[in-house]
Write a protein that holds these residues in place. Structure first.
Motif, mmCIF file in Angstrom:
data_model
loop_
_atom_site.group_PDB
_atom_site.id
_atom_site.type_symbol
_atom_site.label_atom_id
_atom_site.label_comp_id
_atom_site.label_asym_id
_atom_site.label_seq_id
_atom_site.Cartn_x
_atom_site.Cartn_y
_atom_site.Cartn_z
ATOM 1 N N ALA A 47 33.572 -40.308 0.065
ATOM 2 C CA ALA A 47 32.796 -39.633 -0.973
ATOM 3 C C ALA A 47 32.086 -38.405 -0.408
ATOM 4 O O ALA A 47 32.017 -37.353 -1.059
ATOM 5 N N VAL A 48 31.565 -38.524 0.804
ATOM 6 C CA VAL A 48 30.909 -37.386 1.450
ATOM 7 C C VAL A 48 31.921 -36.269 1.693
ATOM 8 O O VAL A 48 31.632 -35.081 1.451
ATOM 9 N N ARG A 49 33.119 -36.625 2.130
ATOM 10 C CA ARG A 49 34.151 -35.607 2.357
ATOM 11 C C ARG A 49 34.526 -34.901 1.062
ATOM 12 O O ARG A 49 34.740 -33.685 1.053
ATOM 13 N N ASP A 50 34.607 -35.636 -0.034
ATOM 14 C CA ASP A 50 34.860 -35.011 -1.333
ATOM 15 C C ASP A 50 33.763 -34.005 -1.674
ATOM 16 O O ASP A 50 34.032 -32.901 -2.158
ATOM 17 N N PHE A 51 32.526 -34.404 -1.449
ATOM 18 C CA PHE A 51 31.374 -33.544 -1.717
ATOM 19 C C PHE A 51 31.470 -32.252 -0.894
ATOM 20 O O PHE A 51 31.296 -31.146 -1.424
ATOM 21 N N VAL A 52 31.781 -32.398 0.379
ATOM 22 C CA VAL A 52 31.880 -31.238 1.269
ATOM 23 C C VAL A 52 33.058 -30.347 0.882
ATOM 24 O O VAL A 52 32.960 -29.113 0.872
ATOM 25 N N ARG A 53 34.173 -30.960 0.536
ATOM 26 C CA ARG A 53 35.378 -30.198 0.207
ATOM 27 C C ARG A 53 35.150 -29.260 -0.973
ATOM 28 O O ARG A 53 35.733 -28.180 -1.047
ATOM 29 N N LEU A 54 34.285 -29.678 -1.897
ATOM 30 C CA LEU A 54 33.999 -28.863 -3.078
ATOM 31 C C LEU A 54 32.861 -27.869 -2.841
ATOM 32 O O LEU A 54 32.549 -27.076 -3.721
ATOM 33 N N GLY A 55 32.237 -27.919 -1.659
ATOM 34 C CA GLY A 55 31.175 -26.975 -1.340
ATOM 35 C C GLY A 55 29.811 -27.590 -1.125
ATOM 36 O O GLY A 55 28.826 -26.871 -0.918
ATOM 37 N N GLY A 56 29.708 -28.928 -1.174
ATOM 38 C CA GLY A 56 28.420 -29.588 -0.965
ATOM 39 C C GLY A 56 27.959 -29.499 0.475
ATOM 40 O O GLY A 56 28.778 -29.486 1.406
ATOM 41 N N THR A 57 26.655 -29.449 0.661
ATOM 42 C CA THR A 57 26.108 -29.276 2.013
ATOM 43 C C THR A 57 25.025 -30.290 2.385
ATOM 44 O O THR A 57 24.918 -30.674 3.543
ATOM 45 N N HIS A 58 24.202 -30.721 1.433
ATOM 46 C CA HIS A 58 23.046 -31.562 1.736
ATOM 47 C C HIS A 58 22.982 -32.739 0.764
ATOM 48 O O HIS A 58 23.345 -32.612 -0.404
ATOM 49 N N LEU A 59 22.466 -33.875 1.258
ATOM 50 C CA LEU A 59 22.369 -35.091 0.459
ATOM 51 C C LEU A 59 21.028 -35.781 0.675
ATOM 52 O O LEU A 59 20.535 -35.846 1.809
ATOM 53 N N LEU A 60 20.483 -36.323 -0.414
ATOM 54 C CA LEU A 60 19.421 -37.311 -0.301
ATOM 55 C C LEU A 60 20.020 -38.640 -0.725
ATOM 56 O O LEU A 60 20.414 -38.816 -1.884
ATOM 57 N N VAL A 61 20.113 -39.552 0.228
ATOM 58 C CA VAL A 61 20.819 -40.820 0.032
ATOM 59 C C VAL A 61 19.782 -41.922 -0.200
ATOM 60 O O VAL A 61 18.955 -42.201 0.678
ATOM 61 N N VAL A 62 19.843 -42.516 -1.370
ATOM 62 C CA VAL A 62 18.873 -43.552 -1.770
ATOM 63 C C VAL A 62 19.503 -44.918 -1.537
ATOM 64 O O VAL A 62 20.675 -45.134 -1.850
ATOM 65 N N ASN A 63 18.718 -45.833 -0.967
ATOM 66 C CA ASN A 63 19.277 -47.175 -0.743
ATOM 67 C C ASN A 63 19.687 -47.820 -2.057
ATOM 68 O O ASN A 63 19.035 -47.651 -3.091
ATOM 69 N N LYS A 64 20.807 -48.547 -2.010
ATOM 70 C CA LYS A 64 21.236 -49.306 -3.184
ATOM 71 C C LYS A 64 20.223 -50.423 -3.446
ATOM 72 O O LYS A 64 19.497 -50.849 -2.534
ATOM 73 N N PRO A 65 20.155 -50.906 -4.676
ATOM 74 C CA PRO A 65 19.263 -52.050 -4.940
ATOM 75 C C PRO A 65 19.551 -53.195 -3.976
ATOM 76 O O PRO A 65 20.714 -53.497 -3.680
ATOM 77 N N SER A 66 18.502 -53.806 -3.498
ATOM 78 C CA SER A 66 18.624 -54.805 -2.428
ATOM 79 C C SER A 66 19.561 -55.943 -2.802
ATOM 80 O O SER A 66 20.278 -56.482 -1.945
ATOM 81 N N TRP A 67 19.589 -56.305 -4.099
ATOM 82 C CA TRP A 67 20.432 -57.441 -4.484
ATOM 83 C C TRP A 67 21.919 -57.084 -4.503
ATOM 84 O O TRP A 67 22.753 -57.948 -4.622
ATOM 85 N N HIS A 68 22.251 -55.803 -4.355
ATOM 86 C CA HIS A 68 23.661 -55.412 -4.239
ATOM 87 C C HIS A 68 24.189 -55.591 -2.826
ATOM 88 O O HIS A 68 25.396 -55.549 -2.596
ATOM 89 N N LEU A 69 23.279 -55.753 -1.876
ATOM 90 C CA LEU A 69 23.672 -55.825 -0.462
ATOM 91 C C LEU A 69 23.333 -57.162 0.168
ATOM 92 O O LEU A 69 23.353 -57.302 1.387
#
Length: 283
Positions: free
Chosen positions: A25-47
């Motif tokens: 997913a990050v590579r897709d973002f970069v390929r289209l021109g993305g540069t920076h991300l704020l990555v939020v933890n998934k809800p705890s019960w998903h992990l």
């Protein structure tokens, strides 16, 4: 595809390398021109299991920090973790037999743990909020107490606080709660926002109609996808290519000033991050 001559920040998405697309997913973002991300933890019960003590929140936090480290090997700019407690957790806890006040205390302890990651460096901000669906008065009051606790931690650690709340274009009351605790309103960010918002800074879902409103408002705003990286919900919310695609669309329409507002000026205002400097130096 031509490079975009600007930083491109997705202000709120999730990465789950173990169960989802992760770095693809990050590579897709970069390929289209993305540069920076704020990555939020998934809800705890998903992990893992629904948390029953403060230490249980660490699983989701550490997974997010590890994903950010991997993303930083790919991005031309930089990724940062935003850590906290999803407000929907209170319903899971109540379903398991917790009183709302007990659930409140556990969720506040999870936010305390998240704040330690801000104080120690790896995390850039906190995430809290209140349910976006109907709940009892007791759960609503407990949820607002959790939200206020998060705002207080943001003030204590001088960091932004992302909010997951009901759909609304007016959160002035929440902004007043932040100011009362010493957290500037602009450091409060409503995730999944429309194009205009009274009170906090809107993190606008990157749909064209919402973005048109944000552009015309002239006010600070951020752009996001809320990509959930869940193989069981492949079409949920927006994909990782969306923000760079929408930036390209805005630039083609002549909205250079709005792009600079969303990807350079507002990130500096809200988080104190330099998206241009981190892009140039690769820090």
């Amino acid at each position: 595809m031509d490079e975009l001559d600007t930083p491109v920040l997705d202000n709120h998405l999730h990465l789950d390398p173990e169960h989802g697309r992760g770095m693809d997913a990050v590579r897709d973002f970069v390929r289209l021109g993305g540069t920076h991300l704020l990555v939020v933890n998934k809800p705890s019960w998903h992990l893992g299991p629904v948390p029953s003590e403060r230490a249980d929140f660490r699983t989701a936090f550490e997974a997010t920090i590890d994903a950010v480290a991997d993303a930083n090997e790919i991005l031309p700019g930089k990724a940062w973790p935003v850590l906290g407690v999803h407000p929907g957790l209170i319903s899971h806890l109540v379903d398991e037999g917790y009183e709302p006040a007990e659930a409140r205390d556990l969720m506040q302890s999870g936010l305390d743990l998240a704040a330690e990651y801000v104080a120690d460096g790896p995390a850039l901000g906190l995430k809290t909020g209140r349910p976006h669906y109907e709940v009892s008065d007791a759960v609503w009051d407990a949820s607002n107490a959790v939200l206020k606790h998060g705002l207080g931690l943001g003030a204590e650690h001088d960091c932004a606080v992302q909010l997951h709340t009901e759909g609304t274009d007016d959160l002035t009351e929440v902004a007043e709660w932040a100011e009362a605790r010493g957290l500037p309103t602009e450091k409060v960010v409503k995730h999944y926002a429309g194009g205009e918002l009274a009170g906090p800074t809107p993190s606008v879902m990157s749909e064209k109609d919402r973005l048109r409103v944000a552009v015309e408002s002239g006010e600070p705003f951020l752009m996001e996808t809320d990509f959930v990286d869940d193989p069981d919900r492949p079409g949920a919310v927006l994909g990782p290519k969306t923000v760079p695609r929408r930036v390209r669309w805005l630039l083609e329409a002549g909205h250079d000033d709005a792009v600079a507002r969303a990807h350079v000026e507002t990130p500096e205002l809200v988080y104190g991050i330099d998206t241009v400097g981190t892009l140039d130096s690769g820090e």
